[in-house]
Motif scaffolding. Structure first.
Motif, short mmCIF file in Angstrom:
data_model
loop_
_atom_site.label_atom_id
_atom_site.label_comp_id
_atom_site.label_asym_id
_atom_site.label_seq_id
_atom_site.Cartn_x
_atom_site.Cartn_y
_atom_site.Cartn_z
N SER A 121 106.28 9.39 22.12
CA SER A 121 105.83 10.22 21.01
C SER A 121 105.10 9.39 19.97
CB SER A 121 107.03 10.93 20.37
OG SER A 121 106.63 11.67 19.24
N VAL A 122 105.65 8.23 19.64
CA VAL A 122 105.01 7.36 18.64
C VAL A 122 103.68 6.84 19.16
CG1 VAL A 122 105.21 5.13 17.48
CG2 VAL A 122 107.16 6.71 17.49
N GLU A 123 103.65 6.40 20.41
CA GLU A 123 102.40 5.88 20.97
C GLU A 123 101.32 6.96 20.99
OE1 GLU A 123 103.62 4.37 24.75
OE2 GLU A 123 103.72 2.31 24.00
N PHE A 148 104.99 2.08 6.61
CA PHE A 148 106.20 2.83 6.97
C PHE A 148 107.40 1.90 7.09
CE2 PHE A 148 109.28 4.58 9.88
CZ PHE A 148 109.38 5.90 9.48
N LEU A 149 107.20 0.74 7.73
CA LEU A 149 108.32 -0.18 7.94
C LEU A 149 108.88 -0.70 6.62
CD1 LEU A 149 106.93 -2.21 10.99
CD2 LEU A 149 108.83 -0.58 10.99
N VAL A 150 108.05 -0.72 5.58
CA VAL A 150 108.53 -1.15 4.26
C VAL A 150 109.11 0.03 3.48
CG1 VAL A 150 107.81 -2.05 2.01
CG2 VAL A 150 106.98 -3.12 4.10
N ARG A 151 108.38 1.13 3.46
CA ARG A 151 108.75 2.25 2.60
C ARG A 151 109.89 3.10 3.15
NH1 ARG A 151 109.31 3.57 -1.27
NH2 ARG A 151 108.33 5.64 -1.53
N ALA A 152 109.94 3.30 4.47
CA ALA A 152 110.96 4.18 5.04
C ALA A 152 112.38 3.70 4.74
CB ALA A 152 110.74 4.34 6.54
N PRO A 153 112.69 2.40 4.88
CA PRO A 153 114.04 1.96 4.49
C PRO A 153 114.32 2.17 3.00
CG PRO A 153 113.02 0.35 5.94
CD PRO A 153 111.94 1.32 5.56
N GLU A 154 113.30 2.00 2.16
CA GLU A 154 113.49 2.24 0.73
C GLU A 154 113.78 3.72 0.46
OE1 GLU A 154 110.39 -1.28 -0.79
OE2 GLU A 154 109.87 0.84 -0.99
N MET A 155 113.04 4.59 1.13
CA MET A 155 113.25 6.02 0.96
C MET A 155 114.63 6.44 1.48
SD MET A 155 109.42 7.01 2.21
CE MET A 155 109.52 8.80 2.13
N THR A 156 115.04 5.84 2.58
CA THR A 156 116.35 6.15 3.14
C THR A 156 117.45 5.70 2.19
OG1 THR A 156 115.50 5.91 5.39
CG2 THR A 156 117.88 5.78 5.11
N SER A 157 117.29 4.53 1.60
CA SER A 157 118.26 4.03 0.63
C SER A 157 118.36 4.98 -0.57
CB SER A 157 117.87 2.63 0.16
OG SER A 157 118.78 2.15 -0.82
N ILE A 185 103.91 9.52 11.88
CA ILE A 185 103.81 8.45 12.88
C ILE A 185 104.47 8.86 14.20
CG2 ILE A 185 103.49 6.50 11.29
CD1 ILE A 185 106.87 7.04 12.78
N GLY A 186 104.82 10.14 14.33
CA GLY A 186 105.32 10.64 15.61
C GLY A 186 106.81 10.46 15.84
N ALA A 187 107.57 10.13 14.81
CA ALA A 187 109.02 9.95 14.94
C ALA A 187 109.72 11.29 14.80
CB ALA A 187 109.53 8.95 13.90
N VAL A 188 109.70 12.09 15.87
CA VAL A 188 110.17 13.46 15.78
C VAL A 188 111.68 13.55 15.52
CG1 VAL A 188 108.31 14.45 17.13
CG2 VAL A 188 110.32 13.59 18.30
N GLY A 189 112.45 12.60 16.07
CA GLY A 189 113.89 12.62 15.85
C GLY A 189 114.25 12.39 14.40
N LEU A 190 113.60 11.41 13.78
CA LEU A 190 113.84 11.12 12.37
C LEU A 190 113.37 12.28 11.51
CD1 LEU A 190 114.70 9.19 10.13
CD2 LEU A 190 112.44 8.11 10.26
N ALA A 191 112.22 12.86 11.85
CA ALA A 191 111.70 13.99 11.10
C ALA A 191 112.66 15.18 11.18
CB ALA A 191 110.32 14.39 11.62
N ALA A 192 113.24 15.41 12.36
CA ALA A 192 114.17 16.53 12.53
C ALA A 192 115.44 16.31 11.71
CB ALA A 192 114.52 16.69 14.00
N CYS A 193 115.93 15.07 11.68
CA CYS A 193 117.13 14.76 10.90
C CYS A 193 116.86 14.99 9.41
CB CYS A 193 117.55 13.32 11.16
SG CYS A 193 119.11 12.86 10.39
N CYS A 194 115.70 14.54 8.94
CA CYS A 194 115.33 14.74 7.53
C CYS A 194 115.19 16.23 7.21
CB CYS A 194 114.03 14.01 7.23
SG CYS A 194 114.17 12.21 7.26
N CYS A 224 112.10 2.24 13.64
CA CYS A 224 111.54 0.96 13.21
C CYS A 224 111.44 -0.01 14.39
CB CYS A 224 112.37 0.37 12.08
SG CYS A 224 112.21 1.25 10.51
N ARG A 225 112.47 -0.04 15.24
CA ARG A 225 112.42 -0.92 16.41
C ARG A 225 111.26 -0.54 17.33
NH1 ARG A 225 118.14 -0.27 16.39
NH2 ARG A 225 117.97 1.29 18.06
N THR A 226 111.07 0.76 17.49
CA THR A 226 109.98 1.24 18.35
C THR A 226 108.62 0.88 17.76
OG1 THR A 226 111.33 3.08 19.16
CG2 THR A 226 108.94 3.28 19.40
N LEU A 227 108.46 1.06 16.46
CA LEU A 227 107.19 0.73 15.82
C LEU A 227 106.86 -0.75 15.93
CD1 LEU A 227 107.36 2.92 12.58
CD2 LEU A 227 105.74 3.17 14.46
#
Length: 240
Positions: A121-123, A148-157, A185-194, A224-227
């Motif tokens: 999905s991400v690719e 995303f790799l910088v901001r997403a953890p900040e937003m999650t926090s 960025i195609g992260a459907v699982g994270l988007a669904a959880c949010c 993040c690991r996938t990205l």
């Protein structure tokens, strides 16, 4: 008729409503994967229909609504999002734009995908953003991934802090922002959880929030690991 023709070419079956009131009735009588909502309709416009749909949904899941409008300004998109719509395509609608919008939302609330599905999905999404895959396009996508790799953890926090304070409005706002970034960025699982967290926060359901919150960090870590594995070069290294 144009939209129906495009959807048929993309492999979707469709039902057509004459106005917003009929659309609401049809969503109650049938199960749909998504609604393409015209904003300007007789009897009941798309904004009113979407707000009423969200009011009726409450605890009964979330039906993705994609706006279709001739307005192409930022304020047009903001109005659609404020009404509860999930995405936006402007007229005249192209097959590619419609396909991409549906890919972002159809099945977004399905059970959690495995790592291979997440990577695919991400690719797929990053390839869409690269377009012609020129060095400039590639650099732009890599910058988006880095951001995303910088901001997403900040937003999650910030979201977890809001959960700790039981601040429903802040929970909903942070979940909505993170959901948009994840979908982009195609992260459907994270988007669904949010999306689930946002809906529970707006509905005032603390027990449901407590159940959904633990999955958020797991989804973020997987994303993040996938990205990190699909970007074109290591962070901070310019493409050669």
């Amino acid at each position: 008729m144009v939209a129906q023709g495009l959807l048929t070419r993309l492999g979707y079956s469709t039902d057509i409503a004459a106005d917003g009131a009929q659309a609401l009735l049809m969503t109650e009588e049938h199960s749909y994967h998504a609604v393409l909502m015209d904003c300007q309709m007789p009897r009941m416009d798309g904004y009113t229909a979407t707000r009423e749909l969200r009011r009726r949904e409450r605890d009964h899941g979330h039906l993705p609504v994609i706006a279709m409008t001739a307005g192409a300004l930022a304020e047009d998109r903001d109005r659609c999002m404020a009404a509860g719509m999930d995405d936006y395509v402007s007229k005249p609608v192209s097959a590619d734009e419609l396909e991409h919008a549906l890919a972002r939302w159809v099945n977004v609330t399905a059970p959690q995908a495995g790592n291979e599905d997440l990577r695919a999905s991400v690719e797929y999404r990053l390839d869409e953003l690269r377009g012609a895959d020129t060095p400039a396009e590639q650099e732009l996508v890599d910058r988006l991934v880095d951001h995303f790799l910088v901001r997403a953890p900040e937003m999650t926090s910030a979201l977890y802090h809001a959960l700790g304070r039981h601040d429903s409005q802040e929970i909903a706002d942070q979940a909505h922002s993170l959901r948009g970034a994840a979908g982009n960025i195609g992260a459907v699982g994270l988007a669904a959880c949010c999306q689930e967290l946002e809906e529970h926060a707006r509905s005032g359901e603390p027990a449901s929030l407590a159940e959904a919150a633990p999955r958020l960090q797991d989804e973020l870590d997987r994303t993040c690991r996938t990205l990190e594995t699909v970007r074109s070069h290591p962070p901070g290294q310019e493409p050669g």
